[in-house]
Design a protein around this motif. Structure first.
Motif, PDB file in Angstrom:
ATOM      1  N   SER A 266       0.816  -1.237  -0.219  1.00 19.98           N
ATOM      2  CA  SER A 266       0.031   0.037   0.047  1.00 19.98           C
ATOM      3  C   SER A 266       0.778   1.050  -0.077  1.00 19.98           C
ATOM      4  N   GLU A 268       0.292   3.894   1.754  1.00 17.90           N
ATOM      5  CA  GLU A 268       0.530   4.131   2.783  1.00 17.90           C
ATOM      6  C   GLU A 268       1.737   3.843   3.751  1.00 17.90           C
ATOM      7  N   SER A 274       3.448   8.603   1.701  1.00 17.55           N
ATOM      8  CA  SER A 274       2.735   8.921   2.743  1.00 17.55           C
ATOM      9  C   SER A 274       3.013  10.196   3.385  1.00 17.55           C
ATOM     10  N   THR A 475      -3.765  -2.904  -2.530  1.00 15.00           N
ATOM     11  CA  THR A 475      -3.394  -2.420  -1.084  1.00 15.00           C
ATOM     12  C   THR A 475      -3.828  -3.515   0.082  1.00 15.00           C
ATOM     13  N   SER A 478      -5.273  -0.683   6.446  1.00 11.57           N
ATOM     14  CA  SER A 478      -4.871   0.438   6.608  1.00 11.57           C
ATOM     15  C   SER A 478      -4.874   1.159   7.906  1.00 11.57           C
ATOM     16  N   TYR A 483      -6.717   6.511   3.876  1.00  6.25           N
ATOM     17  CA  TYR A 483      -6.255   5.210   3.151  1.00  6.25           C
ATOM     18  C   TYR A 483      -7.463   4.123   3.167  1.00  6.25           C
TER      19      TYR A 483
END
Length: 620
Positions: A266, A268, A274, A475, A478, A483
């Motif tokens: 992901s 993130e 991020s 992904t 989260s 996200y």
């Protein structure tokens, strides 16, 4: 009348217990996944009751028939009720955790996935061990429901003459029939109607898993739309047929291509994207040296959906992945098939079992010369016990294998260690920060494996003449709410790196996995027509977009906005850059933008469906 009242009580109290069970499962589903839902509408709960009513009418039909035909025979009704309850609990409790991986209620396509039988047999013990608490919850729900059922049977259902009994049977048949359709509306209730009770991100709360399984079973992957009847008008709005020319002024012919697909990376988790704590220090360093896209989106939520998108520019815009669909035998193009005309050799490397998710079969359809999987891996002792070979030894094997390959070459590489159950080699235990999520330790390990892969191949004479594309298949869970939004759950890294050839930069333009195919062949100065539901990111990016589909709803991202479209009408519009949690629906106040985006999205959907149905995924 007293006897009639007792038989009504005996039957409908049991139906109420079934509806209560579904409500408890909905509350449990929310408790396990609350971070993925926002701004809960009160209508979710009574709208959900409508979907539960339909599901109970279908799932508990054998019980209802047994009760109607043999009202005084408790044993048959009890057994059938218990069997339906077990099925309802198994399906609903499954999604308490599985939802975190797919962000939708489970549908029948789960059982159409290539290689599923083998994977389930290998991984079932691990899943049962990791999620033992779901088994306990399921048992408690089943036992609790059964105990409530028994409390409605303290007294035998009284005998009643035929004519009065009909006053129970006929209304019950009518009520059950209405429930079977989900109401009195023209068409039976469907998942898309959940949008009447909640915004798209909250639709999984309205429906239940048995409902989505039932409604998706046997359903064709594509139901053709005809938004535009004039083909010229359709093509003018959007066409997947791209005419590329050697107009970039570059001299990239003969450049090797390596596309690295990092499992569950992901955006993130990547600090360079991020801006938060990073679990991918090496990927961060590469991003600072190449062209990356801050707003890059996956086209799906499953690995099986990623391969067609990345290699062939084919997104998944239905409930069934392309590889598992009836269209999987269509003639397609890919990076490999286009480069074959330029005398490239091509390979696809995946440390998983041969046959997993149909990757080997798709590779062949995509024109890749050779698939190298678990069966071709030459060493013992590197198996992770679940999916395949740990990333570090497998990437080292890939690096060595590429040394002897003819050049120029194309290589697709798919990692696997950052997949549940997130095992890493014993020698690395305790060497990576575990973080808030179980996946993060394995992401850090996969990043180290990537670093060591680059360290090894950087010594090869072909390294400087190789374009690297690094992205993720999809992904995972989260931590940050932005996200977990409808756009955030698709954000992945996307990097183009060619040592000293591509100018470093971080683009704010929209990008998607289906852009990779046209971008790569355009970078290599390919001349001619290709079919791709993406665009070359080395050309004008102002019209770039991303499209995906989940919970019977399309998402179209362009510019600053994300449009949610249910196939018939737009239901929401968000400025996802300013409002990353997508809390404020701007549809009413920004109707012109929504109409413009809907017009193009409809063209994308229609072109996609026609291309699959008419076998037009490659130039004539």
């Amino acid at each position: 009348m007293k006897k009639l009242g007792k038989i009504y009580w005996s039957f409908y109290s049991k139906v109420a217990i079934a509806l209560l069970l579904f409500t408890l499962c909905r509350l449990g589903f929310y408790a396990f996944n609350y971070r993925y839902f926002s701004q809960l509408e009160p209508s979710i709960w009574w709208g959900g009751l409508r979907f539960d009513w339909m599901t109970v009418s279908i799932l508990y039909l054998p019980f209802a028939l047994a009760f109607l035909c043999f009202p005084r025979s408790k044993l048959i009704s009890r057994i059938l009720f218990l069997m339906s309850t077990i099925l309802a609990v198994l399906a609903n409790v499954l999604d308490f955790e599985y939802f975190k991986f797919t962000f939708k209620r489970t549908t029948a396509d789960l059982f159409n996935t290539s290689g599923l039988e083998t994977d389930v047999a290998k991984l079932l013990p691990t899943f049962l061990s990791d999620y033992y608490y779901l088994i306990l919850i399921g048992i408690l729900l089943i036992l609790g429901t059964y105990q409530l059922y028994l409390k409605t049977e303290r007294k035998t259902v009284p005998a009643i003459r035929l004519v009065p009994y009909l006053w129970f049977a006929l209304p019950t048949v009518l009520i059950w029939g209405i429930g079977f359709r989900g109401g009195l509306q023209y068409k039976p209730l469907s998942v898309i109607q959940a949008g009447e009770y909640a915004k798209s991100v909250n639709i999984p709360l309205v429906v239940n898993t048995p409902f989505t399984l039932i409604k998706s079973y046997g359903k064709p992957g594509i139901e053709a739309k005809a938004y535009y009847t004039n083909q010229d008008q359709l093509n003018a709005i959007y066409s997947p047929r791209l005419m590329l020319g050697a107009d970039s002024g570059g001299t990239n012919e003969g450049t090797n291509v390596i596309v690295l697909i990092m499992e569950s990376f992901s955006a993130e988790y990547v600090g360079a994207i991020s801006g938060e704590k990073s679990y991918t220090p090496f990927l961060d360093s590469l991003i600072n040296e190449g062209l990356s896209f801050h707003y890059a989106f996956a086209n799906g939520k499953k690995s099986i959906e990623a391969l067609p998108a990345i290699l062939s520019g084919i997104p998944t815009l239905s409930n069934t992945s392309y590889i598992s669909s009836e269209y999987a035998s269509n003639r397609i193009q890919s990076i490999a098939s286009v480069l074959k005309d330029k005398d490239y050799s091509s390979y696809f490397y995946h440390g998983g079992a041969n046959g997993t998710m149909g990757f080997d079969a798709f590779s062949k359809m995509a024109g890749i010369d050779e698939y190298i999987g678990l069966d071709q891996y030459p060493h013992d002792g590197d198996y992770d016990g679940n999916w395949g070979i740990f990333d570090e030894p497998f990437l080292q094997f890939v690096a060595k294998d590429l040394q002897g390959r003819p050049r120029p070459f194309f290589a697709g590489i798919f990692t696997l260690s950052s997949h549940h159950p997130y095992y890493i080699p014993a020698e690395y235990e305790g060497k990576f920060e575990k973080g808030e999520l179980p996946i993060l330790e394995s992401v850090a390990y996969a990043d180290l494996a990537l670093k060591n892969f680059f360290k090894k191949i950087s010594k090869e004479d072909w390294f400087g003449n190789t374009l690297f594309v690094i992205t993720a298949d999809h992904t995972a869970q989260s931590m940050d709410p932005k996200y977990a939004s409808r756009s955030g759950i698709y954000r992945v890294p996307l990097l183009f790196y060619h040592q000293n050839k591509i100018k470093a930069g971080k683009s704010e333009a929209i990008a998607q996995q289906t852009d990779i195919f046209p971008t790569v062949v355009d970078y290599l100065n390919h001349e001619g027509e290709i079919v791709s539901f993406g665009n070359s990111l080395f050309k004008e990016q102002s019209n770039s977009f991303a499209v995906n589909y989940i919970n019977e709803t399309f998402q179209f991202i362009q510019g600053d906005y994300s449009l949610q479209f249910d196939g018939e009408k737009s239901i929401a519009l968000y400025n996802f850059r300013e409002d990353p949690q997508m809390r404020t629906n701007l549809l009413a106040e920004n109707l012109a933008t929504a109409e413009r985006m809907e017009r193009k999205l409809k063209a994308v959907i229609q072109q996609y469906q026609e291309a699959l149905i008419n076998n037009q995924l490659s130039p004539k």
